[in-house]
Design a protein around this motif. Structure first.
Motif, mmCIF file in Angstrom:
data_model
loop_
_atom_site.group_PDB
_atom_site.id
_atom_site.type_symbol
_atom_site.label_atom_id
_atom_site.label_comp_id
_atom_site.label_asym_id
_atom_site.label_seq_id
_atom_site.Cartn_x
_atom_site.Cartn_y
_atom_site.Cartn_z
ATOM 1 N N ALA A 85 28.394 8.780 -4.314
ATOM 2 C CA ALA A 85 29.013 9.733 -5.249
ATOM 3 C C ALA A 85 30.532 9.689 -5.133
ATOM 4 C CB ALA A 85 28.513 11.150 -4.971
ATOM 5 N N ASP A 86 31.205 9.934 -6.244
ATOM 6 C CA ASP A 86 32.657 10.005 -6.295
ATOM 7 C C ASP A 86 33.123 11.310 -5.665
ATOM 8 O OD1 ASP A 86 35.020 11.231 -8.271
ATOM 9 O OD2 ASP A 86 35.332 9.161 -7.621
ATOM 10 N N LEU A 87 34.167 11.231 -4.837
ATOM 11 C CA LEU A 87 34.651 12.400 -4.108
ATOM 12 C C LEU A 87 35.135 13.495 -5.054
ATOM 13 C CD1 LEU A 87 34.930 13.209 -1.123
ATOM 14 C CD2 LEU A 87 37.320 12.491 -1.244
ATOM 15 N N ARG A 88 35.769 13.115 -6.147
ATOM 16 C CA ARG A 88 36.271 14.100 -7.109
ATOM 17 C C ARG A 88 35.114 14.829 -7.791
ATOM 18 N NH1 ARG A 88 41.175 16.281 -7.341
ATOM 19 N NH2 ARG A 88 42.148 14.212 -7.218
ATOM 20 N N ALA A 89 34.060 14.080 -8.124
ATOM 21 C CA ALA A 89 32.886 14.710 -8.729
ATOM 22 C C ALA A 89 32.233 15.668 -7.745
ATOM 23 C CB ALA A 89 31.888 13.639 -9.165
ATOM 24 N N LEU A 90 32.191 15.275 -6.477
ATOM 25 C CA LEU A 90 31.628 16.136 -5.448
ATOM 26 C C LEU A 90 32.448 17.412 -5.307
ATOM 27 C CD1 LEU A 90 29.457 16.401 -3.274
ATOM 28 C CD2 LEU A 90 30.989 15.226 -1.693
ATOM 29 N N GLN A 91 33.761 17.292 -5.384
ATOM 30 C CA GLN A 91 34.642 18.457 -5.329
ATOM 31 C C GLN A 91 34.305 19.442 -6.443
ATOM 32 O OE1 GLN A 91 38.684 17.629 -6.327
ATOM 33 N NE2 GLN A 91 39.383 19.744 -6.032
#
Length: 293
Positions: free
Chosen positions: A254-260
């Motif tokens: 998963a992309d870190l920004r999406a997780l944020q």
């Protein structure tokens, strides 16, 4: 001091729109500081010596650096308010450093442990089915427990498989629901929830046996009960499931920004703690398989 604290808490409610739990934390921290000043006979609260003595007192009590840093942060916010509203000089904090904090990695469950926990509720009973649905939604979305128990019917778009959450600071976010959680939720809403309905229910999704909304404390007790049954009593809390959601997504690419966005973190730096878990796993793999590790 009590009047000043009350004014500050009123400001946090009316202007900052802080949550009830955050207000409780501020109230506890500031009352503790006020009690300290009263016992020592300190009258000038903004005196740097007073605050330094208080921080030393916290160390003597055995508080860890994280708790001390939180209490210092509460004081900084309080004195900043006093500077704006009362004209009190708060330059004292230029001379105070927060304690150095070690990186504290969140505890997580393995996928096998998550499966083990999810399998405990008895799906043949309404309460068991409700609990399994809540656990599925919690693991599928990474919600905070306060967010989970406050979900209402209008928060869900079952056709699109999305849940809209009002998180900290009244910030809205949309989170996808996986197939498992979505299927459990649909069946719960259609066949199980009506069994709990009463005049108290309003539009809350997850109801107790009297038809009212579950409290976060009660759901914590429910989770601990299931954790004990499957031998995970020392590992499981609602927040551990949130950490597991984030870690498993990140490990899956998963992309870190999406997780944020899904976690509702205001800063990417908060989300980056999960990258340390990923690096730890990489280090374990390296040590295990590299011939010169």
């Amino acid at each position: 001091m009590d009047n000043l604290i009350d004014e500050f808490l009123g400001y946090l409610i009316s202007v900052k729109n802080y949550s009830y739990n955050t207000l409780l934390s501020y109230s506890f921290d500031l009352k503790d500081f006020g009690d300290f000043c009263e016992k020592r006979g300190h009258k000038k609260l903004e005196d740097v010596i007073v605050v330094k003595e208080y921080l030393e007192e916290l160390k003597k009590r055995g508080y860890n650096p994280f708790t001390i840093a939180r209490k210092l942060s509460s004081l900084k916010s309080f004195f900043k308010f006093l500077e704006l509203e009362k004209g009190i000089n708060t330059q004292i904090f230029l001379f105070l450093e927060s304690p150095k904090l070690p990186i504290r990695l969140p505890k997580v469950l393995s996928l096998e442990e998550i499966e083990k926990l999810l399998s405990v509720p008895d799906l043949n009973t309404p309460l068991g089915y409700r609990d399994r649905t809540m656990l599925e939604v919690l693991y599928a979305t990474g919600l905070r427990v306060s967010e989970l128990v406050n979900l209402k019917l209008e928060n869900f778009n079952l056709e699109l498989g999305l849940v809209k959450v009002l998180g900290k600071g009244s910030k809205e976010r949309l989170i996808p629901l996986g197939d498992y959680a979505l299927n459990f939720l649909k069946n719960y809403l259609e066949n199980i929830r009506p069994k709990f309905l009463s005049s108290k229910s309003k539009n809350f999704v997850f109801l107790n046996i009297r038809g009212g909304a579950l409290t976060r404390q009660r759901f914590w007790q429910i989770i601990k009960g299931y954790a004990k049954k499957c031998g995970l009593e020392d590992k499981v809390t609602p927040h551990v499931i949130r950490h597991s959601f984030a870690t498993h997504l990140l490990q899956g690419g998963a992309d870190l920004r999406a997780l944020q966005m899904m976690l509702g973190h205001s800063s990417l730096a908060t989300t980056q703690i999960y990258t340390h878990l990923d690096y730890k796993k990489l280090k374990e793999i390296y040590d295990k398989f590299h011939p010169r590790a």
